[in-house]
Scaffold this motif. Structure first.
Motif, mmCIF file in Angstrom:
data_model
loop_
_atom_site.group_PDB
_atom_site.id
_atom_site.type_symbol
_atom_site.label_atom_id
_atom_site.label_comp_id
_atom_site.label_asym_id
_atom_site.label_seq_id
_atom_site.Cartn_x
_atom_site.Cartn_y
_atom_site.Cartn_z
ATOM 1 N N VAL A 16 5.580 0.452 -21.797
ATOM 2 C CA VAL A 16 5.540 -0.524 -23.247
ATOM 3 C C VAL A 16 6.770 -1.485 -23.716
ATOM 4 C CG1 VAL A 16 5.270 -0.741 -25.896
ATOM 5 C CG2 VAL A 16 3.877 1.354 -24.729
ATOM 6 N N ASP A 17 6.109 -2.015 -22.747
ATOM 7 C CA ASP A 17 7.415 -3.754 -22.714
ATOM 8 C C ASP A 17 7.380 -4.480 -23.913
ATOM 9 O OD1 ASP A 17 10.273 -3.969 -22.150
ATOM 10 O OD2 ASP A 17 9.541 -5.254 -21.884
ATOM 11 N N ASN A 18 8.097 -5.477 -24.644
ATOM 12 C CA ASN A 18 7.728 -6.900 -25.345
ATOM 13 C C ASN A 18 7.078 -8.174 -23.683
ATOM 14 O OD1 ASN A 18 9.532 -5.885 -26.931
ATOM 15 N ND2 ASN A 18 9.717 -7.814 -27.370
ATOM 16 N N ALA A 19 7.383 -7.649 -22.471
ATOM 17 C CA ALA A 19 7.334 -8.418 -21.764
ATOM 18 C C ALA A 19 5.960 -8.188 -20.529
ATOM 19 C CB ALA A 19 8.257 -9.382 -20.974
ATOM 20 N N THR A 20 5.197 -8.726 -19.796
ATOM 21 C CA THR A 20 4.964 -8.624 -18.778
ATOM 22 C C THR A 20 5.072 -9.746 -16.996
ATOM 23 O OG1 THR A 20 2.844 -7.979 -17.434
ATOM 24 C CG2 THR A 20 2.465 -9.893 -19.609
ATOM 25 N N ASP A 21 5.544 -8.939 -16.098
ATOM 26 C CA ASP A 21 5.719 -9.987 -15.134
ATOM 27 C C ASP A 21 5.842 -9.555 -14.329
ATOM 28 O OD1 ASP A 21 6.756 -11.956 -13.781
ATOM 29 O OD2 ASP A 21 8.864 -10.953 -14.362
#
Length: 332
Positions: A16-21
């Motif tokens: 889980v993290d705030n960003a997807t890239d």
């Protein structure tokens, strides 16, 4: 602390993290979510929204430490809620059965909101065994943010000891530092506040124990970090939010293991909101630690990421995103 073993490698999967890239290029020791899907499904997967991870405000890291033929696995935080955690675990093809411990870094919902579901998923795969869960006694306090008009914005509470136990946790509820995973990982004690400019989480309060009012709780003393010593490289430090201040985190890691270099820092730096004012001082102070890798994400914020990129460049800064896999290994 004596007894922390040097290991051959540590692999970190960002659940889980705030960003997807998935489109930015990455260094050789990092694998993106798309690359993992391509490798795991041998090129047969069809790109689409039903097979990729979702970003959410929070952090969860699966840390796998290898020494010789043995691998020990720790879940460091669980993100904000069940759905995101479970979906990302499923879509990344993760088997949670080997997880031998959960570490909750501090008592905020975006790091512990999915812990009960995580316990269920782990125990579904480990034969129903209890799961050691490392906690700090102060993380269970009722917390809130003080608004400008003096009113309180409540935060969702972290599940308590009784509830965690009912879901199969074996609670280790102490502020003392601990060695985990057979001595291959270190959980810090409370982080000393030694810098002049890092002041924690401005505006946070907690309910007084008698329930009759609020008191300041900006320092968030319950926050702790995890560290692993990789042979030939040094310490990899996992800091969930750095509410203590990332310079205080790095200073404490260095003082805890004065003979080891600091190799990498991974996690959130919380240089947002009012803490945006200390970005220049923080970035300047980080230079003294001579880190090889800064893997920042979650609550770091775009202004701080820009400042880190300007100061350290692509050679050191590797932004976090959900589904990324980092491998820190000896000789690599």
């Amino acid at each position: 602390m004596d007894g922390l073993e040097a290991v051959d490698s540590v692999e970190v999967l960002i659940l889980v993290d705030n960003a997807t890239d998935n489109l930015s290029t990455v260094p050789s020791f990092v694998e993106t979510e798309f690359a993992a899907l391509e490798r795991r499904r041998r090129g047969t997967w069809v790109m689409g929204g039903k097979c990729i991870c979702c970003a959410a405000h929070g952090l969860a890291c699966l840390i796998s430490v290898r020494k010789g033929s043995n691998t020990r696995t720790i879940l460091f935080d669980t993100g904000p809620e069940d759905g995101t955690f479970e979906q990302n675990v499923s879509r990344l093809g993760v088997d949670l059965g080997p997880v031998e411990a959960i570490v909750l870094s501090h008592g905020h919902w975006d790091h512990a909101g999915a812990v009960l579901r995580a316990l269920q998923l782990i125990r579904d795969r480990n034969g129903g065994q209890l799961v050691p869960c490392y906690l700090h006694p102060d993380m269970f306090r009722t917390r809130a943010i003080k608004r400008q008009d003096g009113s309180m914005k409540l935060m969702e509470a972290v599940p308590g000891i009784d509830e965690l136990t009912s879901y199969g946790a074996s609670a280790i509820n102490t502020a003392e530092p601990q060695l985990l995973a057979g001595g291959t990982a270190y959980l810090s004690g409370e982080i000393p506040r030694v810098t002049a400019f890092e002041r924690g989480f401005p505006g946070q309060c907690r309910l007084i124990l008698d329930g009759m009012g609020w008191e300041p709780d900006e320092l968030i003393i319950d926050e702790r970090f995890v560290a692993v010593n990789v042979k030939e490289k040094g310490l990899v430090v996992f800091t969930a939010c750095s509410h203590a201040g990332v310079i205080n985190v790095l200073t404490h890691a260095k003082s805890s293991f004065p003979d080891l270099p600091l190799h990498a820092l991974l996690g959130g730096l919380h240089l947002v909101g009012q803490n945006g004012r200390i970005i220049p001082e923080t970035v300047k102070a980080m230079e003294a630690f001579d880190l090889d890798i800064i893997a920042a994400g979650h609550c770091t914020g775009w202004r701080a990421m820009t400042a880190l990129a300007n100061s350290f460049g692509n050679g050191k800064l590797v932004p976090l995103s959900v589904g990324k896999r980092f491998l820190f290994s000896a000789g690599a």
